[in-house]
Design a protein around this motif. Structure first.
Motif, short mmCIF file in Angstrom:
data_model
loop_
_atom_site.label_atom_id
_atom_site.label_comp_id
_atom_site.label_asym_id
_atom_site.label_seq_id
_atom_site.Cartn_x
_atom_site.Cartn_y
_atom_site.Cartn_z
N ALA B 244 49.17 34.26 51.99
CA ALA B 244 48.07 34.50 52.93
C ALA B 244 47.64 35.81 52.92
N ALA B 245 48.65 36.76 53.35
CA ALA B 245 48.45 38.06 53.76
C ALA B 245 47.86 38.88 52.32
N ARG B 246 48.31 38.60 51.10
CA ARG B 246 48.07 39.22 50.04
C ARG B 246 46.34 38.99 49.97
N PHE B 247 45.86 38.05 50.45
CA PHE B 247 44.40 37.87 50.22
C PHE B 247 43.69 38.99 51.01
N TRP B 248 44.18 39.50 51.95
CA TRP B 248 43.40 40.63 52.76
C TRP B 248 43.70 42.07 52.54
N THR B 249 44.72 42.49 51.65
CA THR B 249 45.31 43.65 51.47
C THR B 249 45.70 44.05 50.08
N GLU B 250 45.50 45.21 49.60
CA GLU B 250 46.06 45.81 48.35
C GLU B 250 47.16 46.69 48.56
N ARG B 251 47.55 46.75 49.91
CA ARG B 251 48.84 47.72 50.13
C ARG B 251 50.20 46.81 50.68
N LEU B 252 51.19 47.18 49.90
CA LEU B 252 52.22 46.49 50.40
C LEU B 252 52.66 46.95 52.09
N ALA B 301 38.43 35.77 52.62
CA ALA B 301 39.23 37.23 52.39
C ALA B 301 38.01 38.10 51.72
N PRO B 302 37.73 39.29 51.92
CA PRO B 302 36.59 39.86 51.59
C PRO B 302 36.49 40.08 50.01
N SER B 303 37.40 40.54 49.32
CA SER B 303 37.29 40.80 47.90
C SER B 303 38.02 39.74 47.06
N ARG B 304 39.32 39.32 47.87
CA ARG B 304 40.12 38.39 46.78
C ARG B 304 39.85 36.92 47.09
N GLY B 305 38.92 36.79 48.10
CA GLY B 305 38.64 35.41 48.56
C GLY B 305 37.98 34.65 47.56
N VAL B 306 37.87 33.32 47.76
CA VAL B 306 36.96 32.43 46.83
C VAL B 306 35.43 32.59 46.97
#
Lengths: 275, 447
Positions: B244-252, B301-306
């Motif tokens: 779920a967290a991966r959807f919201w961010t591009e930073r580890l 999610a803004p950029s990775r969401g469906v």
């Protein structure tokens, strides 16, 4: 003029060969590598001159990448040994940089271009310590050298293939090594990236660094590199481009498979000899 | 260790009031209940943090095999302790048993992958099934033992915070904190080993040992999570928060705390609900909360969401349709008059200010004409480029040009112009001649 090993004529003995010199950044002695039971490299012997750009050229399946990976200890040797400045890889690791093929990692990994470049500094930072500003600045400078400073904070999947390749190159530069191995850095990159990589290669050479590069484009060998290793499971020929990169040697390397590249290779080789 | 939840305020399924709910959520429902909720929350955070690396290392399924392999360990430890006359049901006996089971499971998977041609997934499925089966058999052995009381053991399968006391919860919380701290310390090493193993190895990092540390943390979190979440669902607590967290961010660096927060929130809400409904399976409640957060993330999610992907795709389609229509207009009349595009496309063209309707005919506005010229120019440049540089068969060029003209950046177009000019080809300020004639009769307006 060169301490490079001449084209092999007689079968090399398994003992170390006397002409390998201790200040050569890379000396490969009678290296044989096998996957499962099938040998993919037989009895490879060559030295890299300090401060030279060396291309490894050969057809698909010739063992070019395997040669690099075996030098770096990623593939076990069935026989032979590899020395760096006369010592083992383990002892010289810090002085050796590696640019792997782009396809080897997952580019959707949540890191930025700068994060990746910083990985080249991890060896200097050591266990459990965070990446400090000094190291981040060094990584940023490395990105700048490949014209990627503007993209430092981009997530890596948002970069084009060529830009990703440059990020990999920056990671190696950030390490400030003296000998670099690069696996097909020019494969599938755009013109801007190709120019950037060539520039970096020349800069490295001017600073006395050595680069060993798997290369697939016969047309640019003479333009980009000083020495060439023609490989097809065995070393077909090895030496300065103008002496070794001949139509005859290319035919011996590629066999019947050269057909289309035949004329191009010949033309390039002629041009390289200044005819 | 009391199996009945007398220490957790004695709520019943029917008896929970809003006031009780509020007191549980704010940790005012008694010392014991508060400690249990806190311990579960810390466990959730640790699950989210440690699980992130398992997901990034693409080993999510290994977590599943590992948790199932805990069951025979637990049952075996119980039997051994009972035979030796010790109290079989204490955590001090069961957790080492669980850990031993996990380790045996991991080793079995690795041995299968190493020595056979089977791939990870088959090895994991085989190990998971066999170990779980062995655990079930051992449970039935326990039931038939004279002193057998496997009632408490069942909670390890489905998870039951109600079966936890304050001491268990403190232990679980402390171990969870420890594993979070370990991840914080080894963050850099874990990231390197997950992203590029070979580079890490070449640089002299012991990737095997780093992997081992990661797996060890996975075992630790699994083992301490067994009681609260249960071995069937613990893998969900490891995987869902990080996914779920991966959807919201591009930073580890952002994903890790976010994943921890999602895991913690899920465990907190699940444990509170469980305190109010002592017979509900806590693990299932926790996972359902996490699942809801995942569903929201996946959708919004803004950029990775469906939703964002769908919007992007629609926009691209509209843009391609508009470009086609504009190009058709220019190539036909080299000017302002367009053929009749479809109704929807006309609307889009008018909304974009590219076209107007006069006398029942759709015409390009000056702005539309300007845009059309740009599109055509880029298109033809690309055609030329393909023909001149790439030995592309001219009959194929049009198709690929259509695909790429929409992604050509102005800078690249300028580059192309330069390249063309250098070769003495017509510099394209206006539309150049298309290398193949267009049959105006075939160009429908609605592309």
């Amino acid at each position: 003029m060169s301490p490079l090993h001449p084209p092999r004529s007689t079968a090399g003995s398994l003992a170390s060969l006397p002409e390998h010199s201790a200040d050569s950044p890379l000396a490969v002695h009678a290296m044989t590598v096998a996957y499962q039971r099938r040998p993919v490299l037989w009895d490879v012997d060559f030295d890299a001159r300090p401060g030279s750009l060396v291309a490894i050229v050969g057809p698909n399946g010739a063992g070019k990448s395997t040669l690099i990976r075996a030098c770096l200890g990623l593939v076990p040797l069935a026989a032979g040994r590899v020395e760096f400045w006369g010592r083992s890889y383990r002892q010289q690791r810090r002085r050796i940089g590696y640019v792997p093929q782009r396809e080897t990692v997952d580019w959707d990994f949540p890191v930025s271009a700068l994060d990746v470049a910083c990985m080249g500094r991890y060896g200097m930072i050591g266990w459990c310590r965070p990446v400090t500003r000094t190291h981040r600045d060094a990584a940023l400078a490395a990105l700048d050298r490949v014209a990627m400073a503007d993209y430092a904070n981009r997530q890596i999947s948002q970069l084009s293939g060529g830009q990703q390749q440059r990020v990999f190159l920056a990671r190696a530069l950030a390490q400030d090594a003296e000998l670099y191995f690069m696996d097909e850095p020019f494969a599938g990159v755009d013109a801007a990236t190709e120019r950037a990589i060539v520039e970096v290669l020349r800069e490295l050479r001017s600073r006395g660094r050595t680069v060993v590069c798997v290369h697939h484009d016969l047309q640019t060998v003479a333009e980009y590199f000083d020495d060439v290793l023609l490989l097809n499971m065995r070393v077909v020929a090895c030496g300065p481009v103008d002496a070794v990169f001949t139509a005859e040697n290319l035919r011996r390397t590629y066999g019947g498979r050269l057909t289309l590249l035949d004329e191009a290779g010949e033309a390039v080789a002629r041009a390289a000899r200044g005819e | 260790m009391p199996a009945t939840p007398s220490t957790i305020a004695g709520f019943t399924a029917q008896g929970a009031t809003l006031d009780e709910l509020w007191r549980t959520l704010t940790l005012q429902a008694g010392y014991n209940a508060a400690i249990v909720v806190l311990g579960a929350t810390l466990l959730g955070i640790a699950g989210g943090v440690v699980g992130s690396f398992i997901v990034l290392r693409k080993r999510a399924l290994l977590g599943d095999a590992l948790s199932h392999a805990a069951l025979p360990g637990i049952a075996g430890a119980f039997i051994a302790a009972t035979l030796l006359g010790a109290q079989g049901r204490s955590l001090a006996v069961l957790l080492p048993g669980a850990a031993a089971g996990c380790v045996a499971g991991v080793l079995a998977v690795q041995a299968i992958v190493r020595w056979t041609r089977l791939r990870d997934d088959a090895a994991i499925a085989a190990v998971l099934g066999v170990f779980f089966g062995a655990g079930i058999v051992l449970l039935s052995v326990i039931q038939s033992m004279p002193t057998g009381d496997q009632g408490g053991l069942a909670s390890f399968i489905y998870g039951q915070t109600a079966a936890m006391n304050a001491r268990d919860a403190t232990l679980i919380g402390a171990v969870a904190l420890g594993s979070i701290a370990s991840v914080a310390m080894l963050f850099k090493e874990f990231r390197l080993a997950c992203f590029d193993r070979e580079f890490a190895a070449v640089q002299g990092w012991p990737v095997g040992a780093i992997d081992l540390a990661m797996t060890a943390l996975l075992v630790v979190v699994t083992v301490i999570g067994l009681q609260a979440v249960g071995l069937l669902l613990i893998v969900a607590l490891l995987i869902i928060p990080s996914a779920a967290a991966r959807f919201w961010t591009e930073r580890l660096r952002v994903m890790l705390p976010l994943s921890g927060a999602i895991g913690g929130l899920s465990a907190y809400l699940g444990a509170c609900a469980s305190a109010l409904l002592p017979h509900a399976p806590t693990g299932a409640l926790i996972v359902l909360v996490a699942g809801a957060i995942f569903a929201i993330s996946m959708t919004l999610a803004p950029s990775r969401g469906v939703l964002a992907s769908i919007v992007r795709l629609l926009r691209l389609r509209v843009r391609i349709a508009v470009d086609h229509a504009l190009r058709a207009a220019v190539e036909r009349a080299d000017g302002a008059r367009a053929a009749q595009p479809g109704r929807a496309l006309t609307l889009v063209l008018r909304m974009g200010g590219h076209a107007r309707v006069s006398d029942g005919r759709v015409e390009l506005t000056p702005r539309g004409a300007e845009r059309a010229r740009r599109v055509v120019r880029a298109h033809r440049l690309w055609e030329r480029y393909l023909i001149e540089y790439a030995d592309a068969a001219p009959s194929h060029v049009d198709l690929s040009a259509d695909a790429v003209e929409h992604s050509l950046s102005p800078a690249l177009v300028a580059d192309l112009e330069d390249a063309l000019r250098k070769r003495g080809l017509p510099a394209a300020n206006g539309p150049t001649n298309s290398p193949h004639p267009l049959d105006s009769g075939q160009q429908g307006g609605a592309a």
